[in-house]
Motif scaffolding. Structure first.
Motif, PDB file in Angstrom:
ATOM      1  N   ASP A  76       0.821  -1.217   0.000  1.00  0.00           N
ATOM      2  CA  ASP A  76       0.000   0.000   0.000  1.00  0.00           C
ATOM      3  C   ASP A  76       0.856   1.270   0.000  1.00  0.00           C
ATOM      4  O   ASP A  76       0.448   2.308   0.514  1.00  0.00           O
ATOM      5  N   ASN A  77       2.068   1.172  -0.584  1.00  0.00           N
ATOM      6  CA  ASN A  77       2.964   2.323  -0.786  1.00  0.00           C
ATOM      7  C   ASN A  77       3.500   2.930   0.509  1.00  0.00           C
ATOM      8  O   ASN A  77       3.821   4.116   0.548  1.00  0.00           O
TER       9      ASN A  77
ATOM     10  N   GLN B  29      15.533  -2.653  19.798  1.00  0.00           N
ATOM     11  CA  GLN B  29      14.961  -2.856  18.462  1.00  0.00           C
ATOM     12  C   GLN B  29      13.754  -1.944  18.338  1.00  0.00           C
ATOM     13  O   GLN B  29      13.024  -1.749  19.298  1.00  0.00           O
ATOM     14  N   GLN B  30      13.575  -1.399  17.137  1.00  0.00           N
ATOM     15  CA  GLN B  30      12.414  -0.549  16.894  1.00  0.00           C
ATOM     16  C   GLN B  30      11.954  -0.764  15.454  1.00  0.00           C
ATOM     17  O   GLN B  30      12.770  -0.901  14.547  1.00  0.00           O
ATOM     18  N   VAL B  31      10.644  -0.812  15.277  1.00  0.00           N
ATOM     19  CA  VAL B  31      10.039  -0.982  13.956  1.00  0.00           C
ATOM     20  C   VAL B  31       9.126   0.201  13.696  1.00  0.00           C
ATOM     21  O   VAL B  31       8.339   0.594  14.566  1.00  0.00           O
ATOM     22  N   PHE B  32       9.246   0.774  12.507  1.00  0.00           N
ATOM     23  CA  PHE B  32       8.408   1.890  12.079  1.00  0.00           C
ATOM     24  C   PHE B  32       7.649   1.506  10.824  1.00  0.00           C
ATOM     25  O   PHE B  32       8.217   0.880   9.924  1.00  0.00           O
ATOM     26  N   LEU B  33       6.394   1.914  10.724  1.00  0.00           N
ATOM     27  CA  LEU B  33       5.658   1.872   9.470  1.00  0.00           C
ATOM     28  C   LEU B  33       5.430   3.318   9.062  1.00  0.00           C
ATOM     29  O   LEU B  33       4.817   4.096   9.807  1.00  0.00           O
ATOM     30  N   LEU B  34       5.973   3.677   7.905  1.00  0.00           N
ATOM     31  CA  LEU B  34       5.945   5.064   7.435  1.00  0.00           C
ATOM     32  C   LEU B  34       4.953   5.199   6.294  1.00  0.00           C
ATOM     33  O   LEU B  34       4.881   4.339   5.414  1.00  0.00           O
ATOM     34  N   LYS B  35       4.223   6.301   6.294  1.00  0.00           N
ATOM     35  CA  LYS B  35       3.219   6.552   5.259  1.00  0.00           C
ATOM     36  C   LYS B  35       3.349   7.994   4.790  1.00  0.00           C
ATOM     37  O   LYS B  35       3.552   8.904   5.596  1.00  0.00           O
ATOM     38  N   ASN B  36       3.186   8.199   3.508  1.00  0.00           N
ATOM     39  CA  ASN B  36       3.222   9.546   2.952  1.00  0.00           C
ATOM     40  C   ASN B  36       1.828  10.160   3.088  1.00  0.00           C
ATOM     41  O   ASN B  36       0.870   9.699   2.470  1.00  0.00           O
TER      42      ASN B  36
END
Length: 128
Positions: A78-79, A100-107
């Motif tokens: 989903d871009n 540890q760190q996880v990011f979900l990035l969205k424009n």
């Protein structure tokens, strides 16, 4: 050498900016979250920019330094961009700890924001 894929450029740029802001002025991290963003910090969930910033600003240290040892970035269908970060941090006079760190990035509106953020210290209790 070929340029990195766009999702790696976006992810690594975000990671560099995030930890620079975290280490120097956590208040500025508010610009990276939205009212729909979610954070899980050591198993505790927070939703929305206000709740996330309340948590981050209440962390019990005066100074912190992050050292990134590895990061991986993937495009999503989903871009969006998913980023996983491993590193070490030192808060105040505490011992150096892994994280540890996880990011979900969205424009959103031509700006990359963090919609999902999960953080864990790399602490092990092998005797338990």
């Amino acid at each position: 050498m070929a340029d990195k894929p766009i999702w790696e450029q976006i992810g690594s740029g975000f990671v560099q900016h995030y930890y620079q802001q975290f280490d120097t002025d956590r208040v500025k991290l508010a610009d990276l979250y939205t009212d729909a963003s979610c954070l899980t910090w050591e198993g505790e969930g927070f939703q929305g920019k206000a709740a996330i910033m309340t948590k981050l600003n209440s962390l019990p240290f005066q100074t912190i330094q992050h050292i990134i040892t590895a990061q991986d970035h993937h495009p999503t269908p989903d871009n969006c961009v998913m980023s996983m970060v491993m590193g070490q941090l030192k808060a105040d006079q505490d011992q150096v700890m892994g994280f540890q760190q996880v990011f979900l990035l969205k424009n959103v509106d031509n700006k990359w924001v963090c919609t999902n953020d999960m953080f864990r210290l790399a602490l092990h209790n092998f005797g338990a």
